[in-house]
Design an enzyme around this catalytic site. Structure first.
Site, PDB file in Angstrom:
ATOM      1  N   GLU A 130       0.798  -4.816   7.645  1.00 63.44           N
ATOM      2  CA  GLU A 130       0.010  -5.457   6.592  1.00 63.44           C
ATOM      3  C   GLU A 130       0.244  -6.958   6.512  1.00 63.44           C
ATOM      4  O   GLU A 130      -0.175  -7.608   5.558  1.00 63.44           O
ATOM      5  CB  GLU A 130       0.227  -4.778   5.231  1.00 63.44           C
ATOM      6  CG  GLU A 130       1.622  -4.315   4.926  1.00 63.44           C
ATOM      7  CD  GLU A 130       1.728  -3.434   3.685  1.00 63.44           C
ATOM      8  OE1 GLU A 130       0.721  -3.181   3.014  1.00 63.44           O
ATOM      9  OE2 GLU A 130       2.852  -3.020   3.385  1.00 63.44           O
TER      10      GLU A 130
ATOM     11  N   ARG B 259      -5.362 -10.569  -3.688  1.00 61.77           N
ATOM     12  CA  ARG B 259      -6.131  -9.328  -3.810  1.00 61.77           C
ATOM     13  C   ARG B 259      -6.445  -8.959  -5.248  1.00 61.77           C
ATOM     14  O   ARG B 259      -7.294  -8.115  -5.505  1.00 61.77           O
ATOM     15  CB  ARG B 259      -5.385  -8.169  -3.117  1.00 61.77           C
ATOM     16  CG  ARG B 259      -4.015  -7.920  -3.681  1.00 61.77           C
ATOM     17  CD  ARG B 259      -3.198  -6.986  -2.794  1.00 61.77           C
ATOM     18  NE  ARG B 259      -3.362  -5.591  -3.133  1.00 61.77           N
ATOM     19  CZ  ARG B 259      -2.623  -4.602  -2.640  1.00 61.77           C
ATOM     20  NH1 ARG B 259      -1.679  -4.858  -1.761  1.00 61.77           N
ATOM     21  NH2 ARG B 259      -2.816  -3.363  -3.013  1.00 61.77           N
TER      22      ARG B 259
ATOM     23  N   ARG C 266       6.320   6.564   1.680  1.00 62.17           N
ATOM     24  CA  ARG C 266       6.591   5.136   1.820  1.00 62.17           C
ATOM     25  C   ARG C 266       7.706   4.761   0.846  1.00 62.17           C
ATOM     26  O   ARG C 266       7.650   5.116  -0.329  1.00 62.17           O
ATOM     27  CB  ARG C 266       5.333   4.332   1.489  1.00 62.17           C
ATOM     28  CG  ARG C 266       5.597   2.844   1.567  1.00 62.17           C
ATOM     29  CD  ARG C 266       4.345   2.045   1.348  1.00 62.17           C
ATOM     30  NE  ARG C 266       3.988   1.958  -0.049  1.00 62.17           N
ATOM     31  CZ  ARG C 266       2.942   1.280  -0.507  1.00 62.17           C
ATOM     32  NH1 ARG C 266       2.134   0.669   0.339  1.00 62.17           N
ATOM     33  NH2 ARG C 266       2.671   1.224  -1.789  1.00 62.17           N
TER      34      ARG C 266
ATOM     35  N   ASN D 276      -5.148  -3.487   2.448  1.00 63.12           N
ATOM     36  CA  ASN D 276      -5.206  -4.194   1.159  1.00 63.12           C
ATOM     37  C   ASN D 276      -4.401  -5.486   1.245  1.00 63.12           C
ATOM     38  O   ASN D 276      -4.838  -6.546   0.807  1.00 63.12           O
ATOM     39  CB  ASN D 276      -4.637  -3.324   0.034  1.00 63.12           C
ATOM     40  CG  ASN D 276      -5.357  -2.000  -0.064  1.00 63.12           C
ATOM     41  OD1 ASN D 276      -6.476  -1.883   0.370  1.00 63.12           O
ATOM     42  ND2 ASN D 276      -4.690  -0.997  -0.617  1.00 63.12           N
TER      43      ASN D 276
ATOM     44  N   HIS E 167      -3.223  -3.371  -7.688  1.00 64.98           N
ATOM     45  CA  HIS E 167      -2.743  -2.003  -7.848  1.00 64.98           C
ATOM     46  C   HIS E 167      -3.283  -1.325  -9.099  1.00 64.98           C
ATOM     47  O   HIS E 167      -3.324  -0.106  -9.179  1.00 64.98           O
ATOM     48  CB  HIS E 167      -1.218  -1.983  -7.794  1.00 64.98           C
ATOM     49  CG  HIS E 167      -0.728  -2.223  -6.400  1.00 64.98           C
ATOM     50  ND1 HIS E 167      -0.359  -3.459  -5.950  1.00 64.98           N
ATOM     51  CD2 HIS E 167      -0.631  -1.387  -5.341  1.00 64.98           C
ATOM     52  CE1 HIS E 167      -0.021  -3.366  -4.677  1.00 64.98           C
ATOM     53  NE2 HIS E 167      -0.173  -2.128  -4.277  1.00 64.98           N
TER      54      HIS E 167
ATOM     55  N   ARG F  17       2.814   6.490  -2.532  1.00 62.37           N
ATOM     56  CA  ARG F  17       3.329   5.221  -3.066  1.00 62.37           C
ATOM     57  C   ARG F  17       4.448   5.531  -4.068  1.00 62.37           C
ATOM     58  O   ARG F  17       4.231   5.653  -5.275  1.00 62.37           O
ATOM     59  CB  ARG F  17       2.219   4.441  -3.773  1.00 62.37           C
ATOM     60  CG  ARG F  17       1.145   3.876  -2.857  1.00 62.37           C
ATOM     61  CD  ARG F  17       0.145   3.049  -3.668  1.00 62.37           C
ATOM     62  NE  ARG F  17      -0.697   2.193  -2.854  1.00 62.37           N
ATOM     63  CZ  ARG F  17      -1.925   2.504  -2.452  1.00 62.37           C
ATOM     64  NH1 ARG F  17      -2.467   3.661  -2.780  1.00 62.37           N
ATOM     65  NH2 ARG F  17      -2.624   1.650  -1.728  1.00 62.37           N
TER      66      ARG F  17
HETATM   67  C1  PEP Z   1      -2.120  -1.783   1.650  1.00 69.01           C
HETATM   68  O1  PEP Z   1      -1.620  -2.881   1.448  1.00 69.01           O
HETATM   69  O2  PEP Z   1      -3.188  -1.596   2.256  1.00 69.01           O
HETATM   70  C2  PEP Z   1      -1.449  -0.563   1.152  1.00 69.01           C
HETATM   71  C3  PEP Z   1      -1.897   0.634   1.450  1.00 69.01           C
HETATM   72  O3  PEP Z   1      -0.388  -0.729   0.322  1.00 69.01           O
HETATM   73  P1  PEP Z   1      -0.533  -1.163  -1.212  1.00 69.01           P
HETATM   74  O4  PEP Z   1      -1.989  -1.139  -1.577  1.00 69.01           O
HETATM   75  O5  PEP Z   1       0.253  -0.208  -2.021  1.00 69.01           O
HETATM   76  O6  PEP Z   1       0.046  -2.551  -1.210  1.00 69.01           O
HETATM   77 MG    MG Z   2       0.445  -3.008   0.810  1.00 64.24          MG
END
Ligand code: PEP
Ligand code: MG
Length: 580
Positions: free
Chosen positions: A433, A467, A334, A456, A191, A298
Site C-alpha cells: 500500500e 483519503r 491483519r 485505499n 475508515h 481489520r
Molecule cells: C487499504 O489501505 O486498502 C486497506 C485495505 O487497508 P485500510 O483501508 O484498513 O487502511
Molecule cells: Mg491500508
C-alpha cells in the site's frame, strides 16, 4: 426542502428523523415534558439564560478593558440578543404550549432565527446568523450539563447527523436504532466510510456544513448510493425515495440468488471472492454470501471498540471463533493497523501534524513490541484450529518487514518452548500500500508468502491525496493510470515468483473495477460481504479475454477520467442490468 450533495460511502436509502451530534458531542433529542413540568422547565431555561448573560457581561468587561470598548461591544450585542423579549416569548411558547424540553426549544427557535438572518444575503445583518448559532450552542451546553452529554443515546430509529464521526464512534453506533448517517466532513477512503459499509447502513460523508439547517427530529433522507441527503423532504420526494428504498431491497434479494454459485467467468476461470471484515459478527454475513474465506480482518477494531487494551485471551477467542466458523476456508488476520484516523489511547504521541505519514500501522507495532507480541501469540495459537494467515500492514521497507517477521519468529520460539501448539508453517504476508514497496516488489515477494494490495492507502500515497478529505475527493481516484501501473507491477511480480496475490482495498468492491482487476491478473478479491454478490455477477458475465483487453487499454490511457469512461461503457455492455 433542501438537497445536499456529498460522497456516498455506503449504499442504500434510509429515511428517518434526525439525531444530531454536533462538533462538541452534544446530542439533543426531541424530548417532551409533562404539563406539570412546564414551570420547572421554564425556570431551567431562564436560569441558563441568566447564567449565560452574566458570562457575556463579564466577557464584555474583560475584553473592553484589554482591547477597548469596540471589542467589548461584540459581547454586549450577544447579550442583548439573548435577552430579546420576542425570542424569549417564542421559547416559552414551545415549552408551555407544545411541551418541548428547554434544549429542544432552543435548538428549534434559534435555528429559525439563524435562517432568517442568513436569508438576508449581502446585508451586514446576515453575519448575525453565526452569532445566533454560537449562542445556541452555549445555551444548549448549559441546559444539558456535562453529565447528560455522554449518556443520551437514541432509543428509537434515527439518522445520525454529525460534523464528523471517528471510526471508533462509527463502530459504536447502535445499528438497532441508527438507520444511517451523514457527516459534514470526511472522504471516500476514510475508515469511517469503511465502517459504515461494515455496519450496512446507508451513509454520506463530506456534505459540507449543514447542521445549522436542521433541528433534532426533522425528517431526513440519506441516499448512500448517490451521495445525496434531503432535508425536510416534500411529499413527492418522500414517495420517490420510498420507492427507491423498495427497489434497493428487491435488487439485494435478486442478487442473493447468486449466493450458492461460484464466481466463475464465462470461460470457466474461477475468481475467489473473500470477505473484508471489521467485526467478528460479520463472519455470518460472509458465510451467507458464500465467501471463499476472509481476505482481510481489520483487527484494530478489537482495540477501538474496547475500553482497555484487549489481552492475549481476548484476541485468541475471536481468532479461534472466526477460523472455526469458516470451516477450513482461509482467514487472513491483519495485525493491528492503528494510528492515522484510527486513534488509540495506547503507546502513541498525542498529536501528530501528518498522522497518515506518522506513527501508524506496522510502525506503531514495532514501536510497541509487547502489545504486538500479545497479538501475535494469539494469532499463532489460533492457527492450530484452522487455516489462519498473518499479514502486516503498511510495509514500506524491507528492514521493517524483516523486523516484524523476526518478532513473529521469536514469539514462535516461545510457544514451542512452552509446548503450545500452532501452525509452524503459517503463511506470512504483507500489504502492498506504499509506492516504495511496489518499487522494490521483486525483493519483497521473495520474502513474503503472499501479497495483498491495499488500494485505499496505495491511492492516497501514490497521488499524494488524503483519503479522508472531502476537499480533494476529485483527486482520489482508483482509476488513475499511475495507480493501475502499481497494481499491475505487483501482480506481475507475484506471478513471476509464484506467490499468491489479492486486492483488498475498497476498489475491489466496486463492480466498475471487476473486469479491470481480472484483466490485470488478479484471481483473489477481498471485498466487504455486502459487495460479494454484485462483484460475482460481473465475474459470471465476462470472459478473461474481454477483461484483459480492458486492462490493456486502461494501462495505456493518460487520465483517470478516460479510464472511468471506458470502464463504465464496458460494464454497461456486459452487465446491463447491474444498476437496476
Ligand atoms: C487499504 O489501505 O486498502 C486497506 C485495505 O487497508 P485500510 O483501508 O484498513 O487502511
Ligand atoms: Mg491500508
Amino acid at each position: 426542502m433542501e438537497k445536499l450533495v456529498g460522497i456516498g460511502v455506503s449504499p442504500g436509502v434510509a429515511i428517518g428523523h434526525a439525531w444530531i451530534v454536533n462538533s462538541e458531542g452534544l446530542r439533543v433529542s426531541r424530548r417532551s415534558i409533562s404539563a406539570e413540568a412546564v414551570d420547572e422547565e421554564i425556570r431551567r431555561l431562564d436560569s441558563a439564560i441568566a447564567d449565560l448573560s452574566d458570562e457575556l457581561a463579564q466577557n464584555r468587561d474583560t475584553i473592553a478593558g484589554q482591547l477597548g470598548e469596540k471589542y467589548g461591544a461584540i459581547f454586549e450585542a450577544h447579550r442583548q440578543l439573548l435577552q430579546d423579549s420576542r425570542l424569549h416569548e417564542e421559547l416559552v411558547e414551545m415549552i408551555a404550549q407544545r411541551h418541548h424540553s428547554a434544549e429542544y426549544a432552543v435548538c428549534v427557535v434559534f435555528n429559525r432565527y439563524a435562517d432568517i438572518f442568513r436569508g438576508l444575503k449581502g446585508h451586514r445583518l446576515a453575519e448575525r446568523a453565526s452569532d445566533i448559532q454560537d449562542l445556541q450552542k452555549r445555551l444548549v451546553q448549559r441546559l444539558l450539563g456535562s453529565s447528560q452529554i455522554s449518556s443520551e443515546k437514541p432509543n428509537g430509529p434515527v439518522l445520525v447527523l454529525a460534523h464528523n464521526l471517528t471510526p471508533s464512534e462509527t463502530a459504536n453506533l447502535d445499528t438497532r436504532y441508527v438507520l444511517g448517517f451523514v457527516t459534514e466532513v470526511g472522504g471516500p477512503g476514510g475508515h469511517t466510510a469503511i465502517v459504515a459499509e461494515a455496519l450496512e447502513i446507508p451513509a454520506v460523508v463530506g456534505t459540507g456544513s449543514f447542521l445549522d439547517q436542521v433541528s433534532p427530529g426533522d425528517l431526513v433522507i440519506v441516499d448512500g448510493t448517490r451521495g445525496e441527503v434531503i432535508l425536510a423532504p416534500d411529499a413527492d420526494t418522500l414517495a420517490r425515495y420510498q420507492e427507491q428504498a423498495e427497489r434497493w431491497r428487491r435488487r439485494a434479494q435478486q442478487l442473493s440468488s447468486l449466493r450458492t454459485l461460484p464466481a466463475e467467468t464465462r470461460d470457466g476461470v474461477r475468481i475467489f471472492l473473500l470477505g473484508n471484515i471489521e467485526f467478528p459478527s460479520e463472519v455470518d454475513h460472509c458465510l451467507r454470501e458464500g465467501a471463499d474465506g476472509i481476505g482481510l480482518y481489520r483487527t484494530e477494531f478489537l482495540y477501538l471498540n474496547a475500553q482497555t487494551e484487549p489481552d492475549e485471551e481476548d484476541h485468541f477467542r475471536v481468532y479461534r471463533l472466526l477460523v472455526e466458523r469458516m470451516e477450513g476456508r482461509p482467514v487472513t488476520i491483519r495485525t493491528f493497523d492503528l494510528g492515522a484516523d484510527k486513534v488509540l489511547f495506547l503507546g502513541r504521541p498525542t498529536e501528530e501534524k501528518n498522522p497518515f505519514l506518522g506513527l501508524r500501522s506496522i510502525r506503531l507495532s514495532l514501536h510497541n513490541v509487547p502489545m504486538f507480541r500479545r497479538q501475535l501469540r494469539a494469532i499463532l495459537r489460533a492457527s492450530a484450529y484452522g487455516d489462519i494467515r498473518v499479514m502486516f500492514p503498511l510495509i514500506t521497507t524491507l528492514t521493517e518487514f524483516r523486523q516484524a517477521k523476526m518478532i513473529l519468529h521469536d514469539v514462535m520460539e516461545d510457544l514451542t518452548e512452552q509446548q503450545i501448539p500452532f501452525n509452524k508453517r503459517i503463511p506470512v504476508g504483507m500489504m502492498v500500500e506504499v509506492p516504495a514497496a511496489v518499487m522494490l516488489i521483486d525483493q519483497f515477494v521473495e520474502e513474503a508468502d503472499f501479497l495483498s494490495i491495499g488500494t485505499n492507502d496505495l491511492i492516497q500515497y501514490t497521488l499524494a491525496v488524503d483519503r479522508s478529505n472531502r476537499d480533494v475527493v476529485n483527486l482520489y481516484n482508483a482509476s488513475d493510470p499511475a495507480v493501475l501501473k502499481f497494481i499491475s507491477m505487483t501482480v506481475t511480480a507475484a506471478q513471476r515468483a509464484g506467490k499468491p496475490v489479492s486486492l483488498c482495498g475498497q476498489m475491489s468492491a466496486n463492480p466498475l473495477y471487476t473486469m479491470l482487476l481480472i484483466g490485470l491478473g488478479l484471481r483473489h478479491l477481498s471485498v466487504p460481504p455486502m459487495a460479494i454478490s454484485e462483484v460475482k455477477k460481473v465475474c459470471r458475465s465476462v470472459t478473461v479475454a474481454q477483461c484483459e483487453e480492458v486492462a490493456r487499454q486502461s494501462l495505456a490511457m493518460e487520465s483517470a477520467q478516460t479510464v472511468d469512461k471506458l470502464l463504465r461503457g464496458e460494464l454497461k455492455r456486459h452487465v446491463a442490468d447491474l444498476n437496476g
